[in-house]
Scaffold this motif. Structure first.
Motif, PDB file in Angstrom:
ATOM      1  N   THR A  26       1.626   3.822   5.992  1.00 41.18           N
ATOM      2  CA  THR A  26       1.477   4.372   7.325  1.00 41.18           C
ATOM      3  C   THR A  26       2.360   3.585   8.283  1.00 41.18           C
ATOM      4  N   ILE A  28       3.089   2.716  12.267  1.00 46.37           N
ATOM      5  CA  ILE A  28       2.644   2.789  13.659  1.00 46.37           C
ATOM      6  C   ILE A  28       3.851   2.533  14.545  1.00 46.37           C
ATOM      7  N   SER A 279      -5.028   8.023  17.237  1.00 50.94           N
ATOM      8  CA  SER A 279      -4.315   7.082  16.382  1.00 50.94           C
ATOM      9  C   SER A 279      -2.815   7.327  16.463  1.00 50.94           C
TER      10      SER A 279
END
Ligand SMILES: Nc1ncnc2c1ncn2[C@@H]1O[C@H](COP(=O)(O)OP(=O)(O)O)[C@@H](O)[C@H]1O
Ligand SMILES: [Mg+2]
Length: 320
Positions: A26, A28, A279
């Protein structure tokens, strides 16, 4: 116009891997393609909810984190590729004050020792007598007293500790001071004193400041121009007046209408911000505010939004 710092397409991503076998990656995008400049002598404010990337921006600008893309130009020099020595030299001129003064002050050192640190770290060649004079002068500038010299951090209040943090930051006469939520841990009355101190210092020492906070009241008070951040992006940028009197982005409007009205009868809430900031993983393709925006339609989900100048010096990233 003289710019002290200019940031072009700055990026800082955090990559996390989850799971042992099928590693799920993932990303960010905490600082997602930011461009802005700060004029010499101004206070540039950055405001946004917790988690939107403000501290990551601060740490990347200071090169405490390595940028993943873009350029940082400070005093006409591109500092991205600076060597260790050049970065050390740069830090004399670019100082940071953090939110929690307590954790940045080592508990076993007296104030004198703590204020000597910047001079020692940078191998400043200075006679002890003159160094002590300079430290007393610093204490005076930040509103502390001679008798505080041999005390330890735990003997001070939160506000006084932040004064020590500020004294350390300005010790080597920097041109640029970056403040990351410097008053957020303090009581409201103490906050005001620290904000006033910073304004005084700015005039006295000719400082250029980048002031980061989640508090709109604080930013309105201290900043000349403001960038509003949402999920790693600047979604609106303008003067304090432009942002507070004529907000253009629905997110800015929502933030402003969340400030409590002094008179509840006069409540004029246009948009309510509900829920947590979503998120930063799996961002929508289009506008990242679309999931919370009352004005959003199909087009917002698909269209990549960029900051656009809507009136002189006033930018917004909204296709509406
Ligand atoms: N060292 C890190 N490793 C992984 N993720 C991080 C790290 N630092 C910050 N983040 C993530 O980046 C995003 C922005 O964080 P931060 O810059 O601290 O926001 P703010 O200061 O606006 O509250 C958050 O989602 C946070 O969890
Ligand atoms: Mg932060």
């Amino acid at each position: 116009m003289d710019k002290l710092i200019e940031v072009k397409n700055l990026k800082k991503y955090f990559v996390k891997e989850k799971g042992l076998i099928n590693k799920e990656r993932t990303v960010i995008k905490a600082v997602n393609d930011l461009s802005f400049f700060i004029k010499k002598g101004e206070t540039f404010g950055v405001v946004g909810e917790s988690g939107c990337g403000k501290s990551t921006l601060a740490r990347t600008l200071m090169l405490l984190l390595e940028p993943d893309g873009g350029e940082i130009i400070f005093a006409d020099k591109n500092i991205n590729k600076f060597s260790k020595n050049e970065i050390k030299e740069l830090r004399k001129n670019m100082a940071i004050v953090f939110q929690d003064p307590h954790s940045s002050l080592s508990p076993r050192r007296t104030i004198k020792k703590l204020l000597e640190e910047p001079f020692r770290i940078h191998d400043i060649d200075i006679e002890n007598k003159i160094l002590k004079q300079r430290i007393l002068e610093l204490l005076d500038i930040v509103g502390l007293k001679k008798e505080h010299l041999y005390r330890y951090p735990h003997e001070f209040s939160g506000g006084q500790k932040q004064r020590i943090g500020i004294a350390r930051a300005i010790a080597l006469n920097p041109d640029f001071l970056l403040l990351d939520e410097p008053t957020s841990a303090l009581d409201v009355s103490v906050q005001a004193q620290i904000l006033n101190l910073l304004q005084d210092l700015q005039k006295k020492l000719d400082l250029t400041m980048l002031f980061i906070t989640h508090d709109l009241g604080v930013i309105e008070y201290i900043a000349d121009r403001i960038a509003v951040m949402y999920m790693g992006k600047i979604i609106e940028l303008g003067t304090v007046d432009q942002i507070f009197s004529n907000p253009l982005h629905p997110y800015t409007e929502a933030l402003l209408s969340a400030i409590p009205e002094p008179d509840p009868e006069q409540e004029d809430i246009k948009i309510k911000l509900e829920g947590e900031i979503p998120s930063m993983i799996n961002l929508p393709e289009g506008c990242s505010f679309s999931s919370r925006c009352p004005l959003a339609d199909e087009k917002c989900l698909r269209t990549e939004v960029e900051l656009e100048e809507k009136e002189s010096g006033h930018y917004s990233a909204c296709i509406k």
